[in-house]
Design an enzyme around this catalytic site. Structure first.
Site, PDB file in Angstrom:
ATOM      1  N   TRP A   2       0.837  -1.205   0.000  1.00 44.06           N
ATOM      2  CA  TRP A   2       0.000   0.000   0.000  1.00 44.06           C
ATOM      3  C   TRP A   2       0.872   1.255   0.000  1.00 44.06           C
ATOM      4  O   TRP A   2       0.434   2.324   0.425  1.00 44.06           O
ATOM      5  CB  TRP A   2      -0.888   0.011   1.258  1.00 44.06           C
ATOM      6  CG  TRP A   2      -1.910  -1.068   1.262  1.00 44.06           C
ATOM      7  CD1 TRP A   2      -1.793  -2.305   1.840  1.00 44.06           C
ATOM      8  CD2 TRP A   2      -3.204  -1.041   0.655  1.00 44.06           C
ATOM      9  NE1 TRP A   2      -2.925  -3.036   1.632  1.00 44.06           N
ATOM     10  CE2 TRP A   2      -3.817  -2.286   0.910  1.00 44.06           C
ATOM     11  CE3 TRP A   2      -3.910  -0.081  -0.081  1.00 44.06           C
ATOM     12  CZ2 TRP A   2      -5.095  -2.592   0.452  1.00 44.06           C
ATOM     13  CZ3 TRP A   2      -5.182  -0.390  -0.525  1.00 44.06           C
ATOM     14  CH2 TRP A   2      -5.755  -1.638  -0.264  1.00 44.06           C
ATOM     15  N   SER A   3       2.103   1.141  -0.463  1.00 47.76           N
ATOM     16  CA  SER A   3       3.070   2.226  -0.318  1.00 47.76           C
ATOM     17  C   SER A   3       2.648   3.530  -1.017  1.00 47.76           C
ATOM     18  O   SER A   3       2.469   3.581  -2.239  1.00 47.76           O
ATOM     19  CB  SER A   3       4.411   1.756  -0.886  1.00 47.76           C
ATOM     20  OG  SER A   3       5.289   2.842  -0.995  1.00 47.76           O
ATOM     21  N   ASN A   4       2.539   4.582  -0.216  1.00 45.41           N
ATOM     22  CA  ASN A   4       2.256   5.910  -0.787  1.00 45.41           C
ATOM     23  C   ASN A   4       3.431   6.375  -1.635  1.00 45.41           C
ATOM     24  O   ASN A   4       3.256   7.058  -2.644  1.00 45.41           O
ATOM     25  CB  ASN A   4       2.037   6.929   0.339  1.00 45.41           C
ATOM     26  CG  ASN A   4       0.811   6.621   1.158  1.00 45.41           C
ATOM     27  OD1 ASN A   4      -0.227   6.271   0.617  1.00 45.41           O
ATOM     28  ND2 ASN A   4       0.924   6.728   2.481  1.00 45.41           N
TER      29      ASN A   4
END
Ligand SMILES: Cc1ncc(COP(=O)(O)O)c(C=O)c1O
Length: 293
Positions: free
Chosen positions: A66-68
């Protein structure tokens, strides 16, 4: 090319702060851009320019499902015509999260790594140490921690006119807090760790800021409000987010910004922040990572 305006500062409506006679403002970096919001573009902009100046063919980084950071990097690459690649901590058979589906849509090549390889990748701090495996590439370490990323955060100084006693921001790699501590020497900067076991960040930041010639420690890392770990939540956190969203126009992700307010909540309750103080919270974005679909 991506050009962003400065983000606005709004007053936060919060009964607890009013009761304590503390004025809280929020810098809405979440409004900087629909995709590369929050601290993302601030941390990426000088690094991408550096990659371009060095004539690198591909931008490579690492992150979770889910890395921004990966999400922003993929979009930046897509809109600037640069190739991107991500080393992702996930199993290749796992269904792609909405974050990774977006990254793929924007042309990012996804390579999956196990936990052990991922832990080794964390040690690859510099671009040179990576060049032999991916020739012509430009390496962004996890979360983008680097002098250029810190410089990008420091640039925010030009957008803040008034003096704040405290500045609060979510903390992962520590780059954002480092940049804020450098840019605002007259404020006390509090980075709220989003994950457990973040005490080592104090040493990382201390070293970095000493090297940068900073003598006074105008910063702290709050390691007590991670709610049990990265992406973990609690009833207290959810209730606080609900209350703040009800009386304000912003949304908060529970991973970074919700926890930042949770920490601020307890600093206010314990009167660690004296009445009459002015506090600025940096909204570091991250709402894409809190999507359910
Ligand atoms: C939304 C959000 N806020 C805060 C942070 C923490 O920033 P830093 O890694 O600079 O400490 C991150 C991670 O990059 C993030 O995605």
């Amino acid at each position: 090319m991506i050009t962003l305006n400065s983000s606005p500062i709004h007053a936060v409506s919060w009964k607890l702060a009013d009761d304590r006679s503390v004025r809280i403002d929020i810098k809405r970096d979440d409004l900087l851009h629909p995709v590369i919001s929050g601290n993302k573009w601030r941390k990426l902009k000088h690094l991408i320019s550096d990659a371009q100046q060095k004539g690198c063919l591909e931008l490579i980084s690492m992150g979770g499902n889910w890395s921004n950071h990966l999400h922003a990097l993929a979009y930046a690459g897509f809109s600037m015509g640069l190739k991107t690649r991500a080393l992702v901590r996930a199993h290749p058979d796992q269904a792609l999260t909405p974050t990774l589906l977006d990254c793929k849509k924007w042309g990012m090549v996804l390579e999956f790594t196990d936990r052990k390889t991922y832990a080794e990748l964390r040690q690859k701090i510099s671009w040179d140490s990576f060049d032999s495996e991916y020739p012509g590439s430009y390496w962004f370490s996890e979360g983008g921690f680097s002098s250029l990323a810190i410089q990008g955060v420091e640039d925010m100084k030009a957008e803040v006119d008034c003096k704040y006693d405290y500045i609060f921001a979510g903390c992962g790699s520590g780059a954002t807090v480092c940049g804020l501590a450098r840019a605002f020497p007259e404020s006390y900067v509090v980075g709220v760790a989003a994950f457990s076991g973040a005490d080592y960040l104090k040493e990382t930041l201390s070293q970095h800021l000493k090297q940068a010639g900073r003598k006074a420690e105008n910063w702290a890392i709050d390691t007590k409000h991670h709610c049990g770990g990265f992406a973990k939540s609690s009833e207290e956190l959810e209730t606080l987010i609900e209350e703040l969203e009800l009386f304000n126009s912003f949304k908060l992700d529970p991973i970074y910004n919700g926890k930042t307010f949770l920490a601020l909540n307890s600093w206010l309750c314990s009167a660690t922040i004296p009445s009459g103080s002015r506090v600025l919270v940096i909204h570091t974005g991250g709402l894409q990572g809190a999507r359910k679909t």
